[in-house]
Design a protein around this motif. Structure first.
Motif, PDB file in Angstrom:
ATOM      1  N   ALA A 198       0.830  -1.206   0.000  1.00 36.31           N
ATOM      2  CA  ALA A 198       0.000   0.000   0.000  1.00 36.31           C
ATOM      3  C   ALA A 198       0.863   1.253   0.000  1.00 36.31           C
ATOM      4  CB  ALA A 198      -0.927  -0.007   1.213  1.00 36.31           C
ATOM      5  N   MET A 199       1.928   1.245   0.799  1.00 28.18           N
ATOM      6  CA  MET A 199       2.824   2.404   0.841  1.00 28.18           C
ATOM      7  C   MET A 199       3.566   2.579  -0.483  1.00 28.18           C
ATOM      8  SD  MET A 199       4.481   2.314   4.669  1.00 28.18           S
ATOM      9  CE  MET A 199       5.393   3.830   4.355  1.00 28.18           C
ATOM     10  N   LEU A 200       3.939   1.464  -1.104  1.00 26.86           N
ATOM     11  CA  LEU A 200       4.709   1.522  -2.349  1.00 26.86           C
ATOM     12  C   LEU A 200       3.868   1.970  -3.536  1.00 26.86           C
ATOM     13  CD1 LEU A 200       7.388   0.905  -3.849  1.00 26.86           C
ATOM     14  CD2 LEU A 200       6.533  -1.430  -4.172  1.00 26.86           C
ATOM     15  N   ASN A 256      -3.348   6.668   0.718  1.00 28.71           N
ATOM     16  CA  ASN A 256      -4.133   7.390  -0.284  1.00 28.71           C
ATOM     17  C   ASN A 256      -5.109   6.436  -0.972  1.00 28.71           C
ATOM     18  OD1 ASN A 256      -5.088   9.389  -1.950  1.00 28.71           O
ATOM     19  ND2 ASN A 256      -3.386   9.249  -3.400  1.00 28.71           N
ATOM     20  N   GLY A 257      -6.109   6.065  -0.229  1.00 27.11           N
ATOM     21  CA  GLY A 257      -7.100   5.104  -0.677  1.00 27.11           C
ATOM     22  C   GLY A 257      -7.626   4.380   0.543  1.00 27.11           C
ATOM     23  N   MET A 292       0.065   2.726  -3.492  1.00 28.32           N
ATOM     24  CA  MET A 292      -1.005   3.692  -3.236  1.00 28.32           C
ATOM     25  C   MET A 292      -0.461   5.000  -2.683  1.00 28.32           C
ATOM     26  SD  MET A 292      -3.715   0.933  -1.632  1.00 28.32           S
ATOM     27  CE  MET A 292      -4.885   2.139  -1.014  1.00 28.32           C
ATOM     28  N   LYS A 293       0.708   4.925  -2.033  1.00 27.56           N
ATOM     29  CA  LYS A 293       1.357   6.066  -1.378  1.00 27.56           C
ATOM     30  C   LYS A 293       0.555   6.507  -0.149  1.00 27.56           C
ATOM     31  CE  LYS A 293       4.160   6.054  -4.926  1.00 27.56           C
ATOM     32  NZ  LYS A 293       5.492   5.418  -4.826  1.00 27.56           N
ATOM     33  N   THR A 294       1.170   7.377   0.624  1.00 29.29           N
ATOM     34  CA  THR A 294       0.497   7.908   1.800  1.00 29.29           C
ATOM     35  C   THR A 294      -0.180   9.230   1.455  1.00 29.29           C
ATOM     36  OG1 THR A 294       2.532   9.014   2.503  1.00 29.29           O
ATOM     37  CG2 THR A 294       2.097   6.833   3.423  1.00 29.29           C
ATOM     38  N   LEU A 295      -1.115   9.641   2.309  1.00 26.28           N
ATOM     39  CA  LEU A 295      -1.758  10.943   2.128  1.00 26.28           C
ATOM     40  C   LEU A 295      -0.718  12.047   2.275  1.00 26.28           C
ATOM     41  CD1 LEU A 295      -4.982  10.417   4.284  1.00 26.28           C
ATOM     42  CD2 LEU A 295      -4.832  10.423   1.787  1.00 26.28           C
ATOM     43  N   LYS A 296      -0.983  13.184   1.682  1.00 26.36           N
ATOM     44  CA  LYS A 296      -0.052  14.303   1.736  1.00 26.36           C
ATOM     45  C   LYS A 296       0.260  14.673   3.187  1.00 26.36           C
ATOM     46  CE  LYS A 296       0.561  19.074   0.219  1.00 26.36           C
ATOM     47  NZ  LYS A 296      -0.067  20.240  -0.465  1.00 26.36           N
TER      48      LYS A 296
END
Length: 338
Positions: free
Chosen positions: A111-113, A289-290, A115-119
């Motif tokens: 998910a981190m790789l 981010n999701g 989807m990335k994290t929220l700003k």
């Protein structure tokens, strides 16, 4: 809305995962459920169940991440695994959420790789709800991050408090920091520095709380590092199961106790339901981010069904937009400690 379900993740996959997805598809016909995994095995399970709901589709993924696989290694080497493919569907906006009962570490890493994290979020955290005397309490983090910094814990407090406001309808959630004592000077460097950050936040921070106070309902949110949170979660799960089993065993030895147990059966059933992870389905990985719902490795069909419903609820609520808004209020403090 489209929910990607890791059909190969969990101790009872794919049988129970597919059954739970079918139940959810029948209950929520306006949602599309994408089963990700070995196409032949998924089709076989669907056919065993009889009529296949029209809102279920299959996305083939040939590889499986085993529970023994190292998390980061597996998501880089097994790019065609059901976990990675599920996450990528959300990252590419082909799905709105992911549900997985598979390898938690691999799910978090993927998910981190992808989807990335929220700003502004440095590390995501798993928020799990535990029953208390007066309702429930959100524990964050329950295992996503075991190498925490004060900023991570500070952001956990913001995210969990936001969930309490918008999903649990608690107007001004009480946020506590898990520690070995209530005094400000107690704890290690991580906890003391986090205490300072939370004290200056715009949250309803009530200070340190001890683990025995979690079930009293003293706080709506309890912030801790992932290692500690995961230990608390599994200890509470084992204690609840053992306590109910012990009460039943002891009552069987005496006639009047057995009669009392029979009369109290509805009460014990209610308590068991509150403590049953299947009722909650899964828990959210906040800060991604999701929408990502992580389920217990022993999830059965009912658990998966409820997890999919939880994913749909979070998607409808647009919880990430609220989290971003709350984070913007703390931009100055975040910049100072970054």
């Amino acid at each position: 809305m489209r929910i990607a379900v890791d059909a190969m993740g969990g101790d009872k996959a794919p049988q129970e995962i597919v059954k739970g997805s079918v139940l959810a598809a029948q209950q929520v016909p306006d949602a599309e459920i994408i089963l990700v995994g070995d196409e032949n095995r998924i089709k076989h399970e669907l056919c065993l169940g009889g009529t296949i709901p029209k809102n279920i589709t299959i996305h083939h993924a040939a590889q499986i991440v085993g529970m023994e696989d190292p998390a980061t290694h597996s998501i880089r080497q097994k790019i065609n695994s059901s976990i990675t493919q599920s996450v990528e569907l959300v990252a590419k906006r082909k799905a709105d959420a992911i549900v997985s009962a598979g390898h938690t570490g691999a799910t978090v890493a993927a998910a981190m790789l992808h989807m990335k994290t929220l700003k502004g979020i440095r590390r995501p955290g798993i928020a799990i709800s535990l029953p208390t005397l007066h309702g429930s309490c959100l524990i964050i983090d329950a295992g996503a991050n075991i190498s925490c910094k004060p900023l991570h814990l500070y952001q956990y407090g913001i995210m969990a408090s936001t969930v309490c406001k918008h999903l649990m309808n608690i107007e001004n959630p009480k946020v506590g920091l898990l520690n070995i004592g209530e005094e400000d000077a107690k704890g290690n460097d991580l906890v003391r520095e986090t205490f300072s950050l939370l004290s200056n936040a715009h949250l309803n921070f009530i200070g340190n709380i001890e683990s025995r106070e979690i079930f009293d309902g003293k706080a709506d949110v309890v912030v801790c590092e992932g290692f500690v949170g995961n230990v608390i979660l599994k200890f509470a799960e084992g204690m609840a199961k053992n306590l109910l089993t012990t009460i039943k065993a002891e009552s069987m030895n005496r006639f009047w106790a057995k009669l009392g147990l029979l009369l109290c059966k509805p009460v014990f059933q209610s308590i068991k339901t509150k403590m049953d992870f299947a009722e909650y389905g899964g828990v959210p990985l906040l800060g991604i981010n999701g929408i990502c719902i992580i389920c217990h490795g022993r999830s059965d069909a009912r658990t998966i069904q409820n997890a999919i419903k939880a994913a749909l609820k979070l998607t409808k609520t647009e919880i990430n937009e609220y989290i971003i808004s709350e984070l913007e209020k703390s931009n100055t403090l975040t910049a100072e400690v970054a």
